[in-house]
Design a protein around this motif. Structure first.
Motif, PDB file in Angstrom:
ATOM      1  N   VAL A   1      15.269  -9.333 -23.231  1.00  0.00           N
ATOM      2  CA  VAL A   1      13.733 -10.027 -23.808  1.00  0.00           C
ATOM      3  C   VAL A   1      12.833  -9.493 -22.611  1.00  0.00           C
ATOM      4  CG1 VAL A   1      13.835 -12.323 -22.595  1.00  0.00           C
ATOM      5  CG2 VAL A   1      12.219 -11.916 -24.395  1.00  0.00           C
ATOM      6  N   LEU A   2      11.464  -8.930 -22.858  1.00  0.00           N
ATOM      7  CA  LEU A   2      10.763  -8.539 -22.085  1.00  0.00           C
ATOM      8  C   LEU A   2       9.550  -9.276 -21.517  1.00  0.00           C
ATOM      9  CD1 LEU A   2       9.486  -5.935 -20.650  1.00  0.00           C
ATOM     10  CD2 LEU A   2       8.238  -5.488 -22.871  1.00  0.00           C
TER      11      LEU A   2
ATOM     12  N   THR B   1      17.049 -25.059 -22.889  1.00  0.00           N
ATOM     13  CA  THR B   1      15.672 -24.986 -22.504  1.00  0.00           C
ATOM     14  C   THR B   1      15.011 -23.625 -22.830  1.00  0.00           C
ATOM     15  OG1 THR B   1      16.039 -26.763 -20.825  1.00  0.00           O
ATOM     16  CG2 THR B   1      14.111 -25.443 -20.775  1.00  0.00           C
ATOM     17  N   ILE B   2      14.108 -23.525 -23.615  1.00  0.00           N
ATOM     18  CA  ILE B   2      13.437 -22.403 -23.769  1.00  0.00           C
ATOM     19  C   ILE B   2      12.405 -22.181 -22.567  1.00  0.00           C
ATOM     20  CG2 ILE B   2      11.701 -21.009 -25.146  1.00  0.00           C
ATOM     21  CD1 ILE B   2      13.256 -22.054 -27.462  1.00  0.00           C
TER      22      ILE B   2
ATOM     23  N   PRO C   1       4.044 -16.025 -19.569  1.00  0.00           N
ATOM     24  CA  PRO C   1       2.560 -15.415 -20.173  1.00  0.00           C
ATOM     25  C   PRO C   1       2.744 -13.969 -20.538  1.00  0.00           C
ATOM     26  CG  PRO C   1       2.630 -15.587 -17.681  1.00  0.00           C
ATOM     27  CD  PRO C   1       4.023 -16.069 -18.088  1.00  0.00           C
ATOM     28  N   ALA C   2       1.905 -13.526 -21.349  1.00  0.00           N
ATOM     29  CA  ALA C   2       1.755 -12.167 -21.562  1.00  0.00           C
ATOM     30  C   ALA C   2       0.443 -11.604 -21.310  1.00  0.00           C
ATOM     31  CB  ALA C   2       1.857 -11.848 -23.081  1.00  0.00           C
ATOM     32  N   PHE C   3      -0.058 -10.362 -21.282  1.00  0.00           N
ATOM     33  CA  PHE C   3      -1.442 -10.036 -21.120  1.00  0.00           C
ATOM     34  C   PHE C   3      -2.011  -9.231 -22.147  1.00  0.00           C
ATOM     35  CE2 PHE C   3      -4.392  -6.832 -19.215  1.00  0.00           C
ATOM     36  CZ  PHE C   3      -5.219  -7.820 -18.454  1.00  0.00           C
ATOM     37  N   ASP C   4      -2.956  -9.497 -22.685  1.00  0.00           N
ATOM     38  CA  ASP C   4      -3.689  -9.183 -23.862  1.00  0.00           C
ATOM     39  C   ASP C   4      -4.546  -7.819 -23.292  1.00  0.00           C
ATOM     40  OD1 ASP C   4      -5.451  -8.227 -25.890  1.00  0.00           O
ATOM     41  OD2 ASP C   4      -4.857 -10.232 -27.120  1.00  0.00           O
TER      42      ASP C   4
ATOM     43  N   PRO D   1       8.628 -16.398 -25.409  1.00  0.00           N
ATOM     44  CA  PRO D   1       9.626 -17.401 -25.358  1.00  0.00           C
ATOM     45  C   PRO D   1      10.996 -16.836 -24.861  1.00  0.00           C
ATOM     46  CG  PRO D   1       9.337 -16.792 -27.714  1.00  0.00           C
ATOM     47  CD  PRO D   1       8.531 -16.013 -27.035  1.00  0.00           C
ATOM     48  N   VAL D   2      11.543 -17.370 -23.870  1.00  0.00           N
ATOM     49  CA  VAL D   2      13.041 -16.563 -23.394  1.00  0.00           C
ATOM     50  C   VAL D   2      14.028 -17.765 -23.631  1.00  0.00           C
ATOM     51  CG1 VAL D   2      14.223 -15.762 -21.232  1.00  0.00           C
ATOM     52  CG2 VAL D   2      11.755 -15.428 -21.707  1.00  0.00           C
TER      53      VAL D   2
END
Length: 208
Positions: A51-52, A99-100, A104-107, A119-120
């Motif tokens: 996952v990224l 536990t997931i 955060p991401a960046f738009d 989600p990881v």
């Protein structure tokens, strides 16, 4: 990047993605070097084993940059929540069963971070993270490298990297004059700082 080089990097990443054990691969490099593109390709080719989680999700919000007087230097090391990024990497390494972890991401269209966007799951063996300052050795950033199982540095000739970077800014809404000034006055100052971490990488990837 040619097909053979990409295949070699995918194989190297796949060797890190061993089910039952969480590992973290970091991809560093100057703005415009191709970090996000390579990271996305790796994750896409690892068939659900990775996952990224980009570092850019830890940009300070524009409102906070304005308050601190740092808006004109957005992208510099002190315009991120470095300690928060380190805390997330430590939590991701722990991979608590059941536990997931939400990252955060960046738009880029909004130029703002978005909380809880990635989600990881605990059974994903490899986290790929990318960003400018994974190899930076000042302040909280110095705690990033010890949390990475491997760190790669992408090295792209400035004659190709800088025009690509200008085009990216234009694509996301800056007029060309503004984009060229921003790259010259902000991004390239950051690029010189990023280059200091090159020798700390486990692998230098010469982008073609």
């Amino acid at each position: 990047m040619d097909a053979q080089q990409l295949a070699e990097l995918i194989d190297r990443a796949r060797r890190l993605a061993v089910p039952g054990r969480r590992r973290i691969l970091g991809i560093a490099g100057a703005p415009g070097a191709g970090k996000s593109t390579l990271a996305a390709r790796l994750v896409g080719r690892l068939d659900g084993l990775a996952v990224l989680v980009p570092m850019d999700g830890f940009h300070l919000a524009q409102r906070e940059l304005d308050r601190l007087g740092r808006a004109a230097r957005k992208g510099a090391p002190d315009t991120f929540d470095a300690a928060g990024y380190v805390a997330l990497l430590a939590r991701l390494r722990a991979a608590e069963p059941g536990t997931i972890v939400y990252a955060p991401a960046f738009d880029r269209a909004l130029e703002e971070p978005v909380a809880g966007a990635i989600p990881v799951a605990p059974d994903v063996p490899l986290v790929v993270t990318e960003g400018n300052y994974l190899l930076h050795d000042e302040g909280a950033w110095a705690s990033v490298l010890p949390l990475l199982d491997e760190a790669w540095f992408l090295d792209l000739d400035d004659r190709r990297r800088v025009p690509r970077l200008v085009e990216r800014h234009v694509r996301f809404g800056k007029d060309r004059d503004h984009a060229e000034r921003w790259v010259r006055d902000s991004d390239e100052a950051n690029a010189r700082l990023v280059a200091r971490g090159r020798d700390r990488a486990h692998l230098v990837v010469r982008m073609t």
